[in-house]
Design an enzyme around this catalytic site. Structure first.
Site, PDB file in Angstrom:
ATOM      1  N   LEU A 114       3.780  -4.565   1.555  1.00  0.00           N
ATOM      2  CA  LEU A 114       3.064  -4.150   0.336  1.00  0.00           C
ATOM      3  C   LEU A 114       3.505  -2.743  -0.067  1.00  0.00           C
ATOM      4  CD1 LEU A 114       0.598  -4.665  -1.653  1.00  0.00           C
ATOM      5  CD2 LEU A 114      -0.840  -3.557   0.064  1.00  0.00           C
ATOM      6  N   GLU A 158       5.269   0.886  -0.679  1.00  0.00           N
ATOM      7  CA  GLU A 158       6.567   1.337  -1.195  1.00  0.00           C
ATOM      8  C   GLU A 158       6.626   2.859  -1.070  1.00  0.00           C
ATOM      9  OE1 GLU A 158       6.943  -0.168  -5.178  1.00  0.00           O
ATOM     10  OE2 GLU A 158       6.709  -2.245  -4.505  1.00  0.00           O
ATOM     11  N   ARG A 163      -7.643  -5.510   8.755  1.00  0.00           N
ATOM     12  CA  ARG A 163      -8.374  -4.318   9.212  1.00  0.00           C
ATOM     13  C   ARG A 163      -9.259  -4.623  10.426  1.00  0.00           C
ATOM     14  NH1 ARG A 163      -9.136  -2.413   2.881  1.00  0.00           N
ATOM     15  NH2 ARG A 163      -7.044  -1.522   2.754  1.00  0.00           N
ATOM     16  N   GLU A 194      -2.893   0.131   7.214  1.00  0.00           N
ATOM     17  CA  GLU A 194      -3.825  -0.881   6.675  1.00  0.00           C
ATOM     18  C   GLU A 194      -5.028  -0.225   5.986  1.00  0.00           C
ATOM     19  OE1 GLU A 194      -4.246  -4.587   8.568  1.00  0.00           O
ATOM     20  OE2 GLU A 194      -2.408  -4.357   9.733  1.00  0.00           O
ATOM     21  N   THR A 250      -5.996   4.043   4.933  1.00  0.00           N
ATOM     22  CA  THR A 250      -6.396   5.257   5.653  1.00  0.00           C
ATOM     23  C   THR A 250      -7.926   5.318   5.778  1.00  0.00           C
ATOM     24  OG1 THR A 250      -6.601   6.454   3.574  1.00  0.00           O
ATOM     25  CG2 THR A 250      -4.441   6.555   4.665  1.00  0.00           C
TER      26      THR A 250
HETATM   27  N1  CAA Z   1     -10.805  -8.780  -1.778  1.00  0.00           N
HETATM   28  C1  CAA Z   1     -10.607  -9.437  -2.955  1.00  0.00           C
HETATM   29  N2  CAA Z   1     -10.402  -8.790  -4.125  1.00  0.00           N
HETATM   30  C2  CAA Z   1     -10.388  -7.451  -4.089  1.00  0.00           C
HETATM   31  C3  CAA Z   1     -10.569  -6.711  -2.915  1.00  0.00           C
HETATM   32  C4  CAA Z   1     -10.793  -7.441  -1.709  1.00  0.00           C
HETATM   33  N3  CAA Z   1     -10.975  -6.805  -0.542  1.00  0.00           N
HETATM   34  N4  CAA Z   1     -10.506  -5.384  -3.198  1.00  0.00           N
HETATM   35  C5  CAA Z   1     -10.287  -5.287  -4.524  1.00  0.00           C
HETATM   36  N5  CAA Z   1     -10.224  -6.532  -5.054  1.00  0.00           N
HETATM   37  C6  CAA Z   1     -10.039  -6.889  -6.464  1.00  0.00           C
HETATM   38  C7  CAA Z   1     -11.155  -6.267  -7.306  1.00  0.00           C
HETATM   39  O1  CAA Z   1     -12.275  -7.127  -7.352  1.00  0.00           O
HETATM   40  C8  CAA Z   1     -10.473  -6.139  -8.666  1.00  0.00           C
HETATM   41  O2  CAA Z   1     -10.471  -7.410  -9.281  1.00  0.00           O
HETATM   42  P1  CAA Z   1     -10.622  -7.569 -10.887  1.00  0.00           P
HETATM   43  O3  CAA Z   1      -9.421  -6.914 -11.486  1.00  0.00           O
HETATM   44  O4  CAA Z   1     -10.642  -9.051 -11.093  1.00  0.00           O
HETATM   45  O5  CAA Z   1     -11.894  -6.877 -11.262  1.00  0.00           O
HETATM   46  C9  CAA Z   1      -9.025  -5.821  -8.284  1.00  0.00           C
HETATM   47  O6  CAA Z   1      -8.835  -6.289  -6.951  1.00  0.00           O
HETATM   48  C10 CAA Z   1      -8.705  -4.340  -8.350  1.00  0.00           C
HETATM   49  O7  CAA Z   1      -9.617  -3.670  -7.478  1.00  0.00           O
HETATM   50  P2  CAA Z   1      -9.903  -2.117  -7.581  1.00  0.00           P
HETATM   51  O8  CAA Z   1     -10.206  -1.766  -9.002  1.00  0.00           O
HETATM   52  O9  CAA Z   1     -10.877  -1.764  -6.520  1.00  0.00           O
HETATM   53  O10 CAA Z   1      -8.438  -1.522  -7.234  1.00  0.00           O
HETATM   54  P3  CAA Z   1      -7.967  -0.035  -7.018  1.00  0.00           P
HETATM   55  O11 CAA Z   1      -6.651   0.114  -7.656  1.00  0.00           O
HETATM   56  O12 CAA Z   1      -9.055   0.925  -7.333  1.00  0.00           O
HETATM   57  O13 CAA Z   1      -7.618   0.001  -5.436  1.00  0.00           O
HETATM   58  C11 CAA Z   1      -7.965   0.109  -3.093  1.00  0.00           C
HETATM   59  C12 CAA Z   1      -8.400  -0.462  -4.460  1.00  0.00           C
HETATM   60  C13 CAA Z   1      -9.111  -0.254  -2.181  1.00  0.00           C
HETATM   61  C14 CAA Z   1      -7.768   1.586  -3.101  1.00  0.00           C
HETATM   62  C15 CAA Z   1      -6.654  -0.616  -2.648  1.00  0.00           C
HETATM   63  O14 CAA Z   1      -5.552  -0.231  -3.441  1.00  0.00           O
HETATM   64  C16 CAA Z   1      -6.336  -0.378  -1.183  1.00  0.00           C
HETATM   65  O15 CAA Z   1      -6.900  -1.032  -0.297  1.00  0.00           O
HETATM   66  N6  CAA Z   1      -5.382   0.549  -0.870  1.00  0.00           N
HETATM   67  C17 CAA Z   1      -4.883   0.707   0.480  1.00  0.00           C
HETATM   68  C18 CAA Z   1      -3.680  -0.160   0.697  1.00  0.00           C
HETATM   69  C19 CAA Z   1      -3.402  -0.415   2.148  1.00  0.00           C
HETATM   70  O16 CAA Z   1      -4.287  -0.655   2.951  1.00  0.00           O
HETATM   71  N7  CAA Z   1      -2.112  -0.435   2.486  1.00  0.00           N
HETATM   72  C20 CAA Z   1      -1.677  -0.736   3.799  1.00  0.00           C
HETATM   73  C21 CAA Z   1      -0.529  -1.699   3.733  1.00  0.00           C
HETATM   74  S1  CAA Z   1      -0.120  -2.620   5.180  1.00  0.00           S
HETATM   75  C22 CAA Z   1       0.408  -1.511   6.324  1.00  0.00           C
HETATM   76  O17 CAA Z   1      -0.278  -0.591   6.622  1.00  0.00           O
HETATM   77  C23 CAA Z   1       1.722  -1.679   7.003  1.00  0.00           C
HETATM   78  C24 CAA Z   1       1.745  -2.645   8.087  1.00  0.00           C
HETATM   79  O18 CAA Z   1       2.708  -3.376   8.217  1.00  0.00           O
HETATM   80  C25 CAA Z   1       0.645  -2.687   9.098  1.00  0.00           C
END
Ligand code: CAA
Length: 389
Positions: free
Chosen positions: A129, A131, A247, A371, A373
């Site tokens: 996911l 970038e 998570r 996953e 912060t």
């Molecule tokens: N389940 C289902 N839908 C969800 C959701 C969830 N948990 N969270 C948000 N949504 C939906 C919302 O309902 C919304 O839907 P609509 O457009 O239909 O209303 C849409 O997604 C957008 O939601 P937000 O407005 O809340 O989005 P946002 O841009 O404000 O961001 C955020 C939300 C929580 C900050 C999210 O971007 C996030 O979790 N960021 C962190 C990313 C992350 O964890 N990255 C780690 C990647 S993996 C990794 O670490 C590497 C590895 O290999 C281990």
């Protein structure tokens, strides 16, 4: 596993927990320090974990998995991570970030092709996911997928992909319609042998050094229509739903690190003497142990609660975002707290590679970062409580 836990475990739960504990003690403990030092990927032990059913615990047997529940998954993961968080994150990503998404959003042919080899441990799965310019703000990705007849053409650079250097299959997210922002993101299943798929720079890391992390580069990489996971524009919701599951895995990893730190500290406090008494008899040490123990037990309850919530949500549209984020936030900060205290309790020897607490200290930190912060978890929890999303 604490004897104070109230959760009733079935014989099946006890069986997988004990099998994971035995495997971790006999097969991983002897090599953990060596692989941490070299940064080599522990392919042999990961393959053995696959043979034991640890790489697809919740996936039905029909698709190569162990067909068990979420509590079984967290119990096994906790035992592996108590010995080595590197093996733990490879297992966690394979189970929750890769298999979970295909189980929930894949078509039958996708499950046959992409789930079965990974859930059975014959191949390794990754989730992509993040970038270079899109981490916490996951909706702003720059990678692009453009439809061309019965194919999509993928372009761009992904970063921080756990198992990126070794994965045979990847679930990856691309922007298909930038004007729609997060509603313009689409998920794809990519085989690593496709032309145009290139493994990028491997990250040299502070901790979880035996797990391999890298960039992935897509250069006009063509995938057929049948590799699209869900519909166009479903990608962000798929990514978030999958992270809810992921998570819980990282929380279990954190719990394992915290427990390992605590048990090493307890043993040392009982045996090390200073100023004519065991150091555990000093309140400065014993109160640290009390705080570690209390936070560990609280983390365990939050994690098992999240696991039950996830289990109960199966087959429904019910979300367990709040339970998952509270468990991840608290358990990861507990891991850091306990690993920090463990080094302090051990004093000079705790700073040395002669005992594993310095590895626990380095490994604990990532649980507060990947996953989502701790700041993102606080955002998710507070938005949920305030009814802002
Ligand atoms: N389940 C289902 N839908 C969800 C959701 C969830 N948990 N969270 C948000 N949504 C939906 C919302 O309902 C919304 O839907 P609509 O457009 O239909 O209303 C849409 O997604 C957008 O939601 P937000 O407005 O809340 O989005 P946002 O841009 O404000 O961001 C955020 C939300 C929580 C900050 C999210 O971007 C996030 O979790 N960021 C962190 C990313 C992350 O964890 N990255 C780690 C990647 S993996 C990794 O670490 C590497 C590895 O290999 C281990």
């Amino acid at each position: 596993m604490s004897d104070t836990a109230l959760f009733p475990l079935t014989d099946e739960h006890k069986m997988i927990r004990d099998a994971a504990r035995d495997f971790a003690t006999n097969e991983i403990a002897p090599i953990a320090a060596e692989f941490d030092e070299s940064g080599e990927f522990p392919l042999k032990t990961i393959k053995k974990m696959g043979e034991m059913g640890f790489m697809g615990i919740e996936v039905p047997e029909a698709y190569g998995g162990a067909g068990m529940d979420t509590l079984a998954y967290v119990l096994a993961l906790e035992e592996i991570c108590k010995v080595d968080a590197s093996h733990g994150v490879i297992m966690s990503v394979n189970n929750s970030l890769y298999c979970h998404g295909i189980m929930n959003f894949g078509t039958e042919p996708q499950k046959q092709k992409f789930l079965t080899p990974v859930a059975s441990g014959k191949a390794i799965g990754a989730y992509s996911l993040t970038e270079p310019m899109s981490g916490s703000d996951a909706g702003t990705m720059r990678t692009r997928a453009v439809r061309d007849g019965e194919e999509y053409v993928l372009n761009g650079r992904k970063s921080w992909v756990t198992s990126g250097p070794v994965a045979e299959y990847i679930v990856a997210f691309f922007m298909t319609d930038p004007e729609k922002k997060h509603k313009g993101i689409t998920a794809f299943l990519v085989e690593a042998d496709r032309p145009g798929f290139v493994r990028g720079k491997k990250e040299p890391k502070l901790g979880i050094r035996a797990s391999a992390t890298s960039e992935l580069v897509f250069e006009d990489c063509r995938v057929p229509l049948e590799n699209r996971l869900g519909e166009e524009g479903d990608g962000f919701k798929i990514a978030m739903t999958v992270l809810d599951a992921g998570r819980i895995g990282i929380a279990s990893q954190a719990l394992g690190i915290a427990e390992a730190s605590y048990e090493a500290s307890l043993a040392y406090a009982r045996e090390r003497e200073a100023f004519g008494q065991k150091i555990g008899e000093f309140q400065g040490i014993s109160f640290k142990l009390a705080d570690m123990k209390t936070r560990i037990e609280a983390s365990r309850l939050l994690i098992y609660n999240a696991a039950m919530a996830k289990q109960q949500s199966k087959g429904t549209a019910k979300r367990y975002t709040l339970q998952s984020s509270t468990a991840k936030l608290f358990a990861s900060e507990t891991a850091m707290f306990c690993a920090h205290a463990a080094v302090q309790i051990h004093g000079g020897i705790g700073y040395s590679k002669e005992v594993p607490v310095e590895r626990y200290f380095r490994d604990a930190k990532i649980t507060e970062i990947y996953e989502g912060t701790s700041e993102i978890q606080r955002l998710v929890i507070s938005r949920s409580e305030l009814g802002l999303r």
